[in-house]
Scaffold this motif. Sequence first.
Motif, PDB file in Angstrom:
ATOM      1  N   GLY A  91     116.380  67.571  46.469  1.00 22.18           N
ATOM      2  CA  GLY A  91     115.563  67.320  48.060  1.00 22.18           C
ATOM      3  C   GLY A  91     116.112  66.956  48.628  1.00 22.18           C
ATOM      4  O   GLY A  91     116.015  67.154  50.298  1.00 22.18           O
ATOM      5  N   PHE A  92     117.019  65.542  48.208  1.00 22.43           N
ATOM      6  CA  PHE A  92     117.741  65.506  49.795  1.00 22.43           C
ATOM      7  C   PHE A  92     118.910  66.334  49.734  1.00 22.43           C
ATOM      8  O   PHE A  92     118.808  66.240  51.163  1.00 22.43           O
ATOM      9  N   VAL A  93     119.520  66.959  48.990  1.00 24.09           N
ATOM     10  CA  VAL A  93     120.288  67.928  49.124  1.00 24.09           C
ATOM     11  C   VAL A  93     119.560  68.919  50.196  1.00 24.09           C
ATOM     12  O   VAL A  93     120.360  69.948  51.101  1.00 24.09           O
ATOM     13  N   SER A  94     118.501  69.713  49.725  1.00 29.61           N
ATOM     14  CA  SER A  94     118.025  70.769  50.822  1.00 29.61           C
ATOM     15  C   SER A  94     117.589  69.637  51.907  1.00 29.61           C
ATOM     16  O   SER A  94     117.564  70.612  53.024  1.00 29.61           O
ATOM     17  N   SER A  95     117.419  68.907  52.526  1.00 33.05           N
ATOM     18  CA  SER A  95     117.139  68.522  53.246  1.00 33.05           C
ATOM     19  C   SER A  95     118.560  68.740  54.489  1.00 33.05           C
ATOM     20  O   SER A  95     118.350  68.597  55.876  1.00 33.05           O
ATOM     21  N   LEU A  96     119.939  68.051  53.793  1.00 35.65           N
ATOM     22  CA  LEU A  96     121.059  68.417  54.564  1.00 35.65           C
ATOM     23  C   LEU A  96     121.161  69.956  54.412  1.00 35.65           C
ATOM     24  O   LEU A  96     121.063  70.168  56.319  1.00 35.65           O
ATOM     25  N   ILE A  97     120.712  70.233  54.336  1.00 37.88           N
ATOM     26  CA  ILE A  97     121.374  71.761  54.568  1.00 37.88           C
ATOM     27  C   ILE A  97     120.084  72.501  55.590  1.00 37.88           C
ATOM     28  O   ILE A  97     120.662  73.243  56.003  1.00 37.88           O
ATOM     29  N   SER A  98     118.633  72.574  55.301  1.00 31.96           N
ATOM     30  CA  SER A  98     117.929  72.153  56.490  1.00 31.96           C
ATOM     31  C   SER A  98     118.238  72.243  57.923  1.00 31.96           C
ATOM     32  O   SER A  98     118.668  72.673  58.774  1.00 31.96           O
ATOM     33  N   LEU A  99     118.797  70.437  58.036  1.00 33.44           N
ATOM     34  CA  LEU A  99     119.025  70.508  58.900  1.00 33.44           C
ATOM     35  C   LEU A  99     120.617  70.877  59.555  1.00 33.44           C
ATOM     36  O   LEU A  99     121.689  70.207  60.546  1.00 33.44           O
ATOM     37  N   ASN A 100     121.114  71.355  58.961  1.00 32.31           N
ATOM     38  CA  ASN A 100     122.844  72.461  59.089  1.00 32.31           C
ATOM     39  C   ASN A 100     124.435  71.075  58.954  1.00 32.31           C
ATOM     40  O   ASN A 100     124.392  71.241  59.940  1.00 32.31           O
ATOM     41  N   LEU A 101     123.345  69.924  58.534  1.00 30.73           N
ATOM     42  CA  LEU A 101     124.498  68.591  58.270  1.00 30.73           C
ATOM     43  C   LEU A 101     126.125  69.500  56.922  1.00 30.73           C
ATOM     44  O   LEU A 101     126.427  68.705  56.409  1.00 30.73           O
ATOM     45  N   VAL A 102     125.932  70.296  56.080  1.00 27.13           N
ATOM     46  CA  VAL A 102     126.694  70.711  55.202  1.00 27.13           C
ATOM     47  C   VAL A 102     128.094  72.005  56.215  1.00 27.13           C
ATOM     48  O   VAL A 102     127.520  72.495  56.130  1.00 27.13           O
TER      49      VAL A 102
ATOM     50  N   THR B  47     116.845  48.347  49.253  1.00 25.96           N
ATOM     51  CA  THR B  47     118.249  47.986  48.474  1.00 25.96           C
ATOM     52  C   THR B  47     118.220  49.196  47.284  1.00 25.96           C
ATOM     53  O   THR B  47     116.010  49.043  46.324  1.00 25.96           O
ATOM     54  N   LEU B  48     119.339  49.286  46.702  1.00 27.27           N
ATOM     55  CA  LEU B  48     118.771  49.545  45.449  1.00 27.27           C
ATOM     56  C   LEU B  48     120.439  48.853  44.086  1.00 27.27           C
ATOM     57  O   LEU B  48     120.844  48.174  45.064  1.00 27.27           O
ATOM     58  N   ALA B  49     120.300  49.166  42.666  1.00 25.17           N
ATOM     59  CA  ALA B  49     121.356  48.670  42.407  1.00 25.17           C
ATOM     60  C   ALA B  49     122.530  49.624  42.219  1.00 25.17           C
ATOM     61  O   ALA B  49     122.201  51.361  41.876  1.00 25.17           O
ATOM     62  N   GLY B  50     123.372  49.109  42.347  1.00 30.51           N
ATOM     63  CA  GLY B  50     124.958  50.257  42.097  1.00 30.51           C
ATOM     64  C   GLY B  50     126.081  49.293  42.738  1.00 30.51           C
ATOM     65  O   GLY B  50     125.942  48.569  44.249  1.00 30.51           O
ATOM     66  N   ARG B  51     127.633  49.456  42.353  1.00 29.48           N
ATOM     67  CA  ARG B  51     128.372  49.417  43.277  1.00 29.48           C
ATOM     68  C   ARG B  51     129.198  49.980  44.541  1.00 29.48           C
ATOM     69  O   ARG B  51     129.136  50.792  44.211  1.00 29.48           O
ATOM     70  N   ASN B  52     128.782  49.335  45.090  1.00 25.10           N
ATOM     71  CA  ASN B  52     129.678  49.457  47.009  1.00 25.10           C
ATOM     72  C   ASN B  52     128.181  50.507  47.152  1.00 25.10           C
ATOM     73  O   ASN B  52     128.464  50.994  47.899  1.00 25.10           O
ATOM     74  N   LEU B  53     127.528  50.438  46.984  1.00 25.45           N
ATOM     75  CA  LEU B  53     125.790  51.405  47.119  1.00 25.45           C
ATOM     76  C   LEU B  53     125.020  50.267  48.390  1.00 25.45           C
ATOM     77  O   LEU B  53     124.799  49.263  48.691  1.00 25.45           O
ATOM     78  N   GLU B  54     124.751  51.198  49.051  1.00 24.82           N
ATOM     79  CA  GLU B  54     123.848  51.122  50.828  1.00 24.82           C
ATOM     80  C   GLU B  54     123.424  51.807  51.190  1.00 24.82           C
ATOM     81  O   GLU B  54     123.011  52.635  50.258  1.00 24.82           O
ATOM     82  N   VAL B  55     122.280  51.827  51.273  1.00 18.00           N
ATOM     83  CA  VAL B  55     120.740  51.960  51.652  1.00 18.00           C
ATOM     84  C   VAL B  55     120.961  52.660  52.786  1.00 18.00           C
ATOM     85  O   VAL B  55     120.793  51.644  53.526  1.00 18.00           O
ATOM     86  N   GLU B  56     120.246  53.652  53.545  1.00 20.69           N
ATOM     87  CA  GLU B  56     120.314  54.438  54.894  1.00 20.69           C
ATOM     88  C   GLU B  56     119.068  54.680  54.885  1.00 20.69           C
ATOM     89  O   GLU B  56     118.840  55.446  54.272  1.00 20.69           O
ATOM     90  N   ASN B  57     118.660  53.906  56.009  1.00 22.21           N
ATOM     91  CA  ASN B  57     117.127  54.199  55.962  1.00 22.21           C
ATOM     92  C   ASN B  57     116.606  54.768  57.332  1.00 22.21           C
ATOM     93  O   ASN B  57     115.504  55.005  57.989  1.00 22.21           O
ATOM     94  N   GLY B  58     117.608  54.991  58.500  1.00 23.23           N
ATOM     95  CA  GLY B  58     117.325  55.375  59.539  1.00 23.23           C
ATOM     96  C   GLY B  58     117.618  57.060  59.406  1.00 23.23           C
ATOM     97  O   GLY B  58     117.547  57.876  58.125  1.00 23.23           O
ATOM     98  N   ASP B  59     116.855  58.043  61.035  1.00 25.52           N
ATOM     99  CA  ASP B  59     116.779  59.077  60.467  1.00 25.52           C
ATOM    100  C   ASP B  59     118.160  59.940  60.459  1.00 25.52           C
ATOM    101  O   ASP B  59     119.583  59.897  60.113  1.00 25.52           O
ATOM    102  N   LEU B  60     118.018  61.066  58.735  1.00 26.73           N
ATOM    103  CA  LEU B  60     119.122  61.416  58.561  1.00 26.73           C
ATOM    104  C   LEU B  60     120.060  61.944  59.193  1.00 26.73           C
ATOM    105  O   LEU B  60     121.161  61.517  58.892  1.00 26.73           O
ATOM    106  N   ALA B  61     119.985  62.750  60.386  1.00 22.96           N
ATOM    107  CA  ALA B  61     120.736  63.721  60.890  1.00 22.96           C
ATOM    108  C   ALA B  61     121.523  62.671  61.641  1.00 22.96           C
ATOM    109  O   ALA B  61     122.880  62.813  61.100  1.00 22.96           O
ATOM    110  N   ALA B  62     121.061  61.936  62.113  1.00 21.24           N
ATOM    111  CA  ALA B  62     121.738  60.810  63.267  1.00 21.24           C
ATOM    112  C   ALA B  62     122.555  60.504  62.272  1.00 21.24           C
ATOM    113  O   ALA B  62     123.300  59.921  62.242  1.00 21.24           O
ATOM    114  N   ALA B  63     122.375  59.473  61.414  1.00 24.23           N
ATOM    115  CA  ALA B  63     122.861  58.493  59.768  1.00 24.23           C
ATOM    116  C   ALA B  63     124.519  59.754  59.454  1.00 24.23           C
ATOM    117  O   ALA B  63     125.398  59.197  59.693  1.00 24.23           O
TER     118      ALA B  63
END
Length: 184
Positions: free
Chosen positions: A128-139, A93-109
Amino acid sequence: MTIDGFVGGPNGENDWVFLSGTPAPEALKQIIGLGVDLAAGCDTLLLGRKLAGSGFCTYWENVADNQPDNPWNPLAKLIANHRKIAFSSNETTLAGRNLEVENGDLAAAVQALKNQPGKDILVYGGAGFVSSLISLNLVDEYYLIVNPVAIGAGLSIFKEQKILKLESSIALKSGKVVNKYLPV
């Protein structure tokens, strides 16, 4: 990002973003308008745990709810009210309106989110997060705001070679350039 390709200083510093001071009102209006246009075209924001946990949501919610005269208020309202998903391997959990936390596999999620009906998905970071998305070709589209400053060393979101095609470029009155790229 800086003209030498960094999105933050060596320790994540971003004091270079407005190095020459606050932009003139017309330039600021242009920057905010671009942010509003991008945010209005999406219905989901993706965040890394570090950014989500750093007060990102609290800051934008405060501007949206308590600062109607702040020039950033229209963007703040969109950010505060959009669905937000923070990716974390250890937080539930993290504080924020309309905020969900995802703990699963980044690419699958992310792929599952992309397959859902709705508007675009916008990523705010961190590096770091953006770099992970780029490395996984998700952008699917890159909007890179290039600031007219070089810092010599820092955080990069690109960890390997990526070939991109320039789709459009907008020069802002502040000297920043917004380049939209598509993966090749």
